[in-house]
Every structure is written in structure tokens, then in C-alpha cells.
Design a protein around this motif. Structure first.
Motif, short mmCIF file in Angstrom:
data_model
loop_
_atom_site.label_atom_id
_atom_site.label_comp_id
_atom_site.label_asym_id
_atom_site.label_seq_id
_atom_site.Cartn_x
_atom_site.Cartn_y
_atom_site.Cartn_z
N ILE A 173 -9.83 -9.67 -38.27
CA ILE A 173 -9.64 -8.77 -37.25
C ILE A 173 -9.70 -7.38 -37.77
N THR A 174 -10.19 -6.57 -36.78
CA THR A 174 -10.07 -4.98 -37.49
C THR A 174 -8.72 -4.48 -36.99
N THR A 175 -8.50 -3.33 -37.52
CA THR A 175 -7.27 -2.78 -37.08
C THR A 175 -7.50 -1.53 -36.03
N SER A 176 -8.81 -1.59 -35.55
CA SER A 176 -9.34 -0.65 -34.40
C SER A 176 -8.33 -0.26 -33.10
N GLY A 177 -7.56 -1.58 -32.88
CA GLY A 177 -6.94 -1.49 -31.73
C GLY A 177 -7.36 -1.65 -30.38
N LEU A 178 -9.05 -2.01 -30.47
CA LEU A 178 -9.89 -2.46 -29.70
C LEU A 178 -9.29 -3.71 -28.84
N PRO A 179 -9.84 -4.13 -27.76
CA PRO A 179 -9.63 -5.51 -26.90
C PRO A 179 -10.15 -6.56 -27.94
N LEU A 180 -9.29 -7.70 -27.77
CA LEU A 180 -9.75 -8.91 -29.03
C LEU A 180 -11.18 -9.06 -28.99
N ARG A 181 -11.97 -8.88 -27.95
CA ARG A 181 -13.42 -9.39 -27.94
C ARG A 181 -14.11 -8.51 -28.63
N GLU A 182 -13.51 -7.42 -29.00
CA GLU A 182 -14.38 -6.50 -29.88
C GLU A 182 -13.56 -6.34 -31.13
N ALA A 183 -12.38 -6.73 -31.46
CA ALA A 183 -11.77 -6.42 -32.66
C ALA A 183 -11.89 -7.71 -33.60
N VAL A 184 -11.93 -8.77 -32.89
CA VAL A 184 -12.13 -10.07 -33.82
C VAL A 184 -13.50 -10.00 -34.57
N LEU A 185 -13.39 -10.22 -35.68
CA LEU A 185 -14.60 -10.39 -36.60
C LEU A 185 -15.13 -11.79 -36.83
N ARG A 186 -14.14 -12.45 -36.66
CA ARG A 186 -14.23 -14.22 -37.17
C ARG A 186 -13.07 -14.83 -36.43
N GLU A 187 -13.35 -15.80 -35.56
CA GLU A 187 -12.28 -16.45 -34.94
C GLU A 187 -11.38 -17.26 -35.78
N GLU A 188 -12.22 -17.99 -36.68
CA GLU A 188 -11.57 -18.99 -37.64
C GLU A 188 -12.26 -18.81 -38.98
N THR A 189 -11.36 -18.44 -40.19
CA THR A 189 -11.54 -18.37 -41.43
C THR A 189 -11.65 -19.73 -42.10
N TYR A 190 -10.43 -19.53 -43.07
CA TYR A 190 -10.30 -21.06 -43.75
C TYR A 190 -9.01 -21.63 -43.26
N PRO A 191 -8.92 -22.93 -43.26
CA PRO A 191 -7.98 -23.92 -43.02
C PRO A 191 -6.81 -23.59 -44.10
N GLU A 192 -5.65 -23.76 -43.66
CA GLU A 192 -4.41 -23.41 -44.61
C GLU A 192 -3.67 -24.68 -44.67
N PHE A 193 -3.20 -25.17 -46.27
CA PHE A 193 -2.35 -26.26 -46.15
C PHE A 193 -1.38 -25.63 -47.28
N GLN A 194 -0.20 -26.30 -47.27
CA GLN A 194 0.89 -26.29 -48.36
C GLN A 194 1.40 -27.52 -48.48
N LEU A 195 1.48 -27.88 -49.64
CA LEU A 195 2.20 -29.13 -49.96
C LEU A 195 3.59 -28.77 -50.22
N LEU A 196 4.70 -29.03 -49.37
CA LEU A 196 6.18 -28.74 -49.19
C LEU A 196 6.90 -29.65 -48.59
N PRO A 197 8.29 -29.95 -48.73
CA PRO A 197 9.08 -30.71 -48.05
C PRO A 197 9.38 -29.77 -46.89
N LEU A 198 9.72 -30.46 -45.85
CA LEU A 198 9.94 -29.73 -44.31
C LEU A 198 11.35 -29.48 -44.20
N GLY A 199 12.16 -30.09 -44.85
CA GLY A 199 13.51 -29.72 -44.85
C GLY A 199 14.14 -30.11 -43.46
N GLN A 200 13.45 -31.41 -42.66
CA GLN A 200 14.08 -31.47 -41.51
C GLN A 200 14.56 -33.10 -41.48
N SER A 201 15.39 -33.29 -40.62
CA SER A 201 15.90 -34.62 -40.66
C SER A 201 14.68 -35.78 -40.35
N GLY A 202 14.97 -36.74 -40.91
CA GLY A 202 13.89 -37.69 -40.77
C GLY A 202 12.60 -37.60 -41.85
#
Length: 398
Positions: A173-202
Motif C-alpha cells: 500500500i502507498t502512504t498517500s492517504g488515498l482511499p484504499l481502492r486507490e492506495a492499495v497496490l497489491r491486495e496479497e503479496t506473500y503468505p507468511e509462516f513461522q515455525l514456533l510454539p504457540l504457548g497455549q494450553s493444549g
């Protein structure tokens, strides 16, 4: 819109610097065409024009030439003695995300463990899995957020979600401050993963459990995709598959095999991420990479590059140990411990120089910095450790 920016060139050469950002479309009698003349223009780190004109029409760069005559309808600004360079790109930031709009995780069906014995993990366990998360609908509505980054020279942000095994895809997205329909350059870029313990019960609350959970989700997504294909082909005896946004999103990643971000800082985390990416045939981009200098050979052979975070802070001080005296709870750590902190900091700052000399592609993200402008302080420190200034500019603009 043309705005004053505290750019890298200004930090290094103390020159007034201008950068260009996407501008709102003009209406009425406001100027729509600008000609910035007589400026030194850095088109990219390998191409610099000592004196050139930049022509801007409706907020977009229309031409950059050394001997360009301004058109009659242009508003001319003489920038002799100034430098113009591409707007900076923040390759990784979470700042625009609204923390109050964190994605909700589907709890799945209730389990009657007192009645049925489970042979494995339930197929709809979605802990730590939100690959379908949409950043566009979860941005903070604060104009000052974009202005602060624009004033620091950033014209484009790569907003990324983090903190889960599969957090979702980034947004450009640009920092132009325009409405999202104009400011967003690419709706989806790269999927993001992280190998980590979730630290939750179960399950999964350990590192091994987290890796196994994500691996099983990807295997389930591949099977779900095959199920969908068979159902569309009307294969006999194949029931309609359940609608599942998580598996649908993961299946798109597995089938399309786009470059995927893997959050990894230490050398062990980087090796682990590269192994996991190879197992599932995902082209990896390492996000973080503070110990990338330890894994250069594998990164050159197996990765698509790095997005490095420069949030290492100020140089630690090594102070002499105090003379023997009464115990002081605020006493500094032993000198050898202070020296280890300094050595670790120096290695992290020198990391960019090592990446550059190895020919690895890398860009720079501001995630973890208190202010976006602090990136220039970090890059000055990296330059002092041997990173060429042009390489620093390249990391900010490509």
C-alpha cells in the motif's frame, strides 16, 4: 504530492532531499503537472543523473530525462542543489494493522473425549492458522500513521501479519492517504509462516508440536484440493467437500507455489525454515535473518532473498567492573557478559555487509523500530561496519 523527506542521501551527505509519492488527483484549477528541474536524480543506485528534470503528471512520474523541456502546462520548481531519489519501501511492518481486529480462529467442532477415543488431532484444529486473514479490512484508520511514514521518505509499505504458524498474506500500500481502492497496490503479496510454539494450553504448545501442526495443515490442504477437483469432475462416490477458508488459502499457496515469507532470526531457525520450505516445495524468503551471516551458503542456494529487520538498537556499552564493595542490585553485568552483548550487536549490524558481499538480495523493514525514521540511524551504523551506501539505498528502494 511532493514532500520533504529525511532520506538516506541526506543522512550521508547533509543535502536537502526530496522524494516522490502517489498524490491525490487534482480538481478545478489546482496544478496537475509538475516539472522538477536541475536536480541531481538518483534513478537507482547504479544510475545517477547529475542534472535532470522529473516530470510528474496526476501524481505519477511521467518522465525522467537530462534535457527534458517542461511542458507549457507544468508548474516548474527549480531544485538546483537538491537530490531526488525513489521513494523508500518499508519491506516489513505491522504498524498499520489494527490490534483490535485480530483474526478470530474457528474453534472447530466440540470434542467428546469422554465418549470417543481420538486416534489423532481433529481435522479442524485451527490453532495458530489464519492464512485467509485479510489485511485490507483490518487497517488502522489514523491519517497520522501514513503522514509520519511519508515524512520519513517512505512512499510504499509492505504490511505483514505475524505471530501465528500461518498468519496470512501481506499487502502492499502507498502512504498517500488515498482511499484504499486507490492506495492499495497489491491486495496479497506473500503468505507468511513461522515455525514456533504457540504457548497455549493444549496442542500444539511446543516447537515440535507447532511444526507438526502446520505440516498436517498443509497435507490436509493438498488433500482438500484434490477432493475439490474430484467433486468438480463429478467422480462417482465423491461427496461435496466442506467449505474451509483455511485449507482453501493453504491450497492456493501449495498449488501456485508463490514465494513465501518464513519468519526466522537465528541460524537454527533459518535452517529449520529452509528445510520446511523444501519439504513442501515453497520458495522461501527469510524475514528477519539476524544470523543470516551464519547460513550464507544455504541461503544463496535455496532462498529467494531476505527481508532484514534493522531493529538492533544502539551500540551496547562495555563498562569497567566496579571495585569490590557492598552488593548492588543495580550493578552492571560482568565485563565478559557486556562484551558478549557487544559482539552479538556488532555481528547483527555487520550482517548486511556480509549479505551484500555474498550477492544475496535483501530489503529492509522497520518492524520493531519505535519510529520509522530510526531506520536511517540503523543503516548509518551498518555503513560504518562496511555496507556500501549504494547498497543501503538499494535495500530501501527495491
Amino acid at each position: 504530492m511532493i514532500f520533504r523527506a529525511i532520506g538516506l542521501a541526506a543522512c550521508l551527505a547533509s543535502l536537502p532531499v526530496f522524494a516522490l509519492a502517489q498524490a491525490p488527483r487534482s480538481a478545478g484549477f489546482e496544478p496537475r503537472v509538475w516539472a522538477l528541474t536541475n536536480a541531481r536524480v538518483v534513478v537507482h543506485p547504479e544510475l545517477e543523473l547529475p542534472s535532470a528534470t522529473v516530470l510528474i503528471r496526476d501524481g505519477l512520474i511521467a518522465a525522467v530525462e537530462a534535457n527534458l523541456a517542461p511542458p507549457p502546462d507544468a508548474e516548474v520548481i527549480d531544485l538546483a542543489g537538491h537530490v531526488i531519489y525513489p521513494g523508500f519501501i518499508d519491506a516489513a511492518t505491522q504498524a498499520p494493522l489494527d490490534p483490535q481486529k485480530a483474526p478470530a480462529i474457528d474453534a472447530g467442532r466440540a470434542l467428546e473425549t469422554s465418549r470417543y477415543a481420538l486416534a489423532g488431532t481433529p481435522s479442524d484444529n485451527r490453532k495458530g492458522l489464519t492464512p485467509e486473514f485479510s489485511i485490507r479490512n483490518n487497517l488502522r484508520a489514523e491519517p497520522g500513521l501514513w503522514e509520519a511514514r511519508r515524512q520519513s521518505g517512505f512512499t510504499t509499505l509492505h504490511v505483514i501479519p505475524q505471530g501465528r504458524l500461518a498468519s496470512g498474506a501481506g499487502l502492499l500500500i502507498t502512504t498517500s492517504g488515498l482511499p484504499l481502492r486507490e492506495a492499495v497496490l497489491r491486495e496479497e503479496t506473500y503468505p507468511e509462516f513461522q515455525l514456533l510454539p504457540l504457548g497455549q494450553s493444549g496442542y500444539p504448545n511446543t516447537l515440535m508440536g507447532g511444526i507438526t501442526h502446520l505440516r498436517q495443515a498443509l497435507l490436509d490442504a493438498r488433500r482438500w484440493h484434490q477432493h475439490q477437483q474430484l467433486f468438480r469432475e463429478k467422480a462417482p462416490g465423491v461427496p461435496r467437500p466442506a467449505e474451509d477458508p483455511v485449507l482453501e488459502s493453504l491450497a492456493r499457496t501449495l498449488v501456485g507455489q508463490p514465494p513465501s515469507l518464513f519468519v526466522a532470526q537465528s541460524s537454527d531457525e533459518i535452517h529449520r525454515a529452509l528445510d520446511f520450505a523444501a519439504e513442501h516445495q515453497l520458495p522461501p524468503i527469510i524475514l528477519g535473518g539476524s544470523e543470516a551471516w551464519r547460513t550464507i551458503a544455504r541461503l544463496k542456494a535455496e532462498s529467494r532473498g531476505l527481508i532484514t529487520l534493522v531493529n538492533w538498537g544502539d551500540e551496547p556499552r562495555v563498562e569497567p567492573e566496579p571495585a569490590n564493595g557492598p552488593l548492588n542490585p543495580r550493578a552492571k553485568p560482568p565485563r565478559r557478559a557486556q562484551q558478549r552483548l557487544l559482539d552479538r550487536w556488532s555481528a547483527q549490524v555487520s550482517n548486511l555487509k556480509v549479505l551484500h558481499e555474498a550477492g544475496l538480495k535483501f530489503s529492509v523493514g522497520t518492524d520493531g523500530l519505535g519510529e520509522p525514521g530510526h531506520v536511517f540511524r540503523s543503516l548509518r551504523q551498518a555503513i560504518q561496519k562496511g555496507l556500501p551506501p549504494n547498497a543501503a539505498l538499494d535495500a530501501l528502494t527495491r
